[in-house]
Design an enzyme around this catalytic site. Structure first.
Site, short mmCIF file in Angstrom:
data_model
loop_
_atom_site.label_atom_id
_atom_site.label_comp_id
_atom_site.label_asym_id
_atom_site.label_seq_id
_atom_site.Cartn_x
_atom_site.Cartn_y
_atom_site.Cartn_z
N LYS A 156 0.85 -1.18 0.00
CA LYS A 156 0.00 0.00 0.00
C LYS A 156 0.90 1.24 0.00
O LYS A 156 2.08 1.13 0.37
CB LYS A 156 -0.93 0.01 1.20
CG LYS A 156 -0.27 0.37 2.54
CD LYS A 156 -1.32 0.46 3.63
CE LYS A 156 -0.73 0.97 4.91
NZ LYS A 156 -0.44 2.39 4.93
N GLU A 224 -1.51 4.81 17.21
CA GLU A 224 -0.08 4.81 16.96
C GLU A 224 0.59 5.82 17.90
O GLU A 224 0.19 6.97 17.99
CB GLU A 224 0.21 5.18 15.51
CG GLU A 224 -0.31 4.18 14.50
CD GLU A 224 0.11 4.53 13.09
OE1 GLU A 224 1.06 3.89 12.60
OE2 GLU A 224 -0.49 5.43 12.50
N HIS A 248 -6.21 -0.84 6.58
CA HIS A 248 -6.11 -1.64 7.80
C HIS A 248 -7.44 -1.79 8.52
O HIS A 248 -7.88 -2.91 8.82
CB HIS A 248 -5.10 -1.00 8.76
CG HIS A 248 -3.71 -0.95 8.25
ND1 HIS A 248 -3.22 -1.85 7.33
CD2 HIS A 248 -2.67 -0.13 8.54
CE1 HIS A 248 -1.96 -1.57 7.07
NE2 HIS A 248 -1.60 -0.54 7.81
N LYS A 348 -2.32 9.26 15.24
CA LYS A 348 -0.89 9.30 15.55
C LYS A 348 -0.64 10.15 16.79
O LYS A 348 -1.48 10.93 17.21
CB LYS A 348 -0.11 9.85 14.36
CG LYS A 348 0.00 8.88 13.19
CD LYS A 348 0.97 9.38 12.14
CE LYS A 348 1.16 8.35 11.05
NZ LYS A 348 1.83 7.12 11.52
#
Length: 507
Positions: A156, A224, A248, A348
């Site tokens: 990806k 993340e 995902h 994130k």
């Protein structure tokens, strides 16, 4: 991986050999497969990159990568030496025909030495702009022209929107058979993700409950801890929706929501997943801003370390509206899931790395206990812990009838002594054996893009509208909790340490 015939020989070619993916993931994965005797008895690894490089220096760098990132720890010198003899560095420009004619000579010589054609696996560990260039060269020079033996793995992002994904699919399908194209999503190779199907379809106690009669809602969160780091240039043109949701998280949703396939076979499983994607209710321009929260991290602290604001990261525009966080509500319009919302969240610069699926069951209809306030909950932790736990009410020991929620846990590290293979190990060996179960098909890719395109279009049309901000080191914008109501008051999150007790937010 399903049972397969033994492969007599395989030639693995990695394009982008000097990249981080090769050093951190691919070579350590292949080394682990080698020491566990999963690779063919005769194999070779050609590592192709533009940069001139002394082969021994290159191998030393790969060894350093294994020592740092392999699940088996530092490499055994004797085993490494045997493995390293199968690795060859090929310096070549992807734009030059000579790179591919030279590679063809090596591959042909390998087949002749084995006295039969072997499997050829081409791994595209390259920037997306090189996919068509390398594919065209493989087609033109007939390096990947045997449908049964020659395959390519493509990382990806597969396109940047529905139009580019369709274009790339058509480009590849005009040159190769669909059976040769393996679109990889490493999340599908994770042991816990693979175990979801076994958990659902091999244990009948759960399957009758897996529907809208008993399930209230489902949360899928992938947090993340890292920021964008050195990827600012790429990330600022991508964002969390493209980088995580489109692949995902939607793939995790498919594994949770799919109907039981007729057999454990690649095409029946991929058919079932595609039907889920096609059943997701399309967003309208109006409800995008009601059902999707987008955020961007500001200056903060992660693990007691200062983290700059996203707009101050390297190669990020000072006025960037790119999202580093997305929370979305989706509905699947089929008989099983009608009325059950799926909540997806990713971001994130969050407090810690965590991938969790929460199946929230409906509240008990028989409220005979005043402290029966927490519904049953099934928690599937993909990382950092690999575990499945079931939350249920239990009587507290004593003379009074008091209830307390407790967990029944299945933890991989307690149940199995074997070390778990990394996701790339599972995916590489499956590709070598021609098993596409854990890879995405062309129509899956396009169906996933169709889900997110209304969101991308609305954001493009109303740039900056309702962009929420959250300090680095937090769980995202405050507004994301409101998305859950009336089903829950806050998102489920794993505790910092399992032994300290699970955080059990009330619905």
């Amino acid at each position: 991986m399903t049972e397969t015939k033994v492969i007599p020989a395989a030639a693995i070619t990695i394009f982008g050999a000097k990249g981080d993916l090769t050093r951190r993931k691919l070579i350590p994965a292949l080394y682990n497969l080698f020491i566990d005797n999963h690779l063919p008895s005769r194999f070779v690894i050609y590592c192709v990159d533009f940069l001139p490089m002394d082969e021994e220096v290159f191998k030393a760098d790969l060894l350093d990568g294994i020592n740092q990132f392999s699940r088996n720890g530092k490499a055994d010198p004797v085993i490494w030496e045997t493995f390293a003899q199968r690795i060859f560095y090929v310096q070549g420009d992807f734009l030059q025909a000579g790179t591919f004619t030279g590679l063809k000579e090596k591959l042909t010589a390998f087949d002749k030495a084995n006295e039969q054609p072997g499997v050829r696996l081409f791994y595209f560990a390259v920037a997306p702009r090189f996919i068509e260039i390398i594919s065209e060269a493989l087609h033109k020079h007939k390096l990947c022209n045997k449908i049964a033996l020659h395959r390519m793995i493509i990382e990806k992002p597969f396109g940047t929107d529905l139009t580019t994904a369709r274009k790339l699919n058509r480009f590849l399908q005009e040159r190769f058979d669909e059976k040769q194209v393996y679109r990889i999503d490493h999340y599908l190779g994770k042991e816990t993700v693979q175990n979801i199907m076994a958990f659902r379809f091999a244990n009948y106690v759960f399957e009758p409950l897996w529907n809208n009669k008993y399930i209230d809602h489902i949360q899928i969160s992938v947090a993340e801890e890292v920021g964008v780091g050195k990827r600012g240039g790429y990330y600022d043109s991508s964002g969390a929706l493209r980088d995580m949701i489109q692949n995902h998280l939607l793939q995790l949703l498919c594994v949770i929501a799919m109907e039981c396939p007729a057999a454990y076979e690649a095409e029946t499983i991929r058919d079932a997943k595609t039907r889920v994607l096609k059943s997701i209710r399309p967003y309208t321009n109006a409800n995008v801003f009601k059902q999707v929260i987008r955020g961007q991290y500001t200056e903060g602290t992660v693990n007691n370390m200062p983290r700059p604001a996203y707009r101050n990261e390297e190669q990020v525009a000072a006025d960037s509206n790119t999202e580093t966080f997305v929370a979305a509500k989706l509905n699947i319009d089929n008989e099983r899931w009608k009325g059950v919302p799926f909540f997806l969240r990713t971001g994130k610069s969050m407090p810690r790395q965590s991938s969790v699926i929460v199946i929230q069951f409906k509240d008990s209809p028989n409220k005979i206990f005043k402290d029966d306030i927490v519904p049953n909950r099934l928690i599937i932790s993909i990382q950092p812990e690999l575990e499945i736990s079931l939350l249920f009410e239990s009587k507290v020991p004593g003379l009074e009838m008091k209830l307390k929620p407790v967990e029944m846990d299945f933890m991989y590290q307690d149940a199995y002594s074997e070390t778990l293979p990394e996701a790339y190990e599972a995916l590489l060996i499956d590709a070598l054996h021609g098993d596409a179960t854990l890879f995405m098909r062309a129509d899956q890719i396009e169906a996933a893009w169709k889900v997110v395109m209304p969101i991308l279009d609305a954001w493009e049309k109303h740039r900056g509208k309702k962009l929420e901000f959250y300090p680095a080191g937090t769980w995202g914008p405050d507004a994301c909790n409101s998305l859950l109501r009336p089903h829950a008051t806050e998102w489920f999150s794993l505790p910092p340490h399992k032994g300290n007790g699970t955080h059990i937010p009330h619905p």
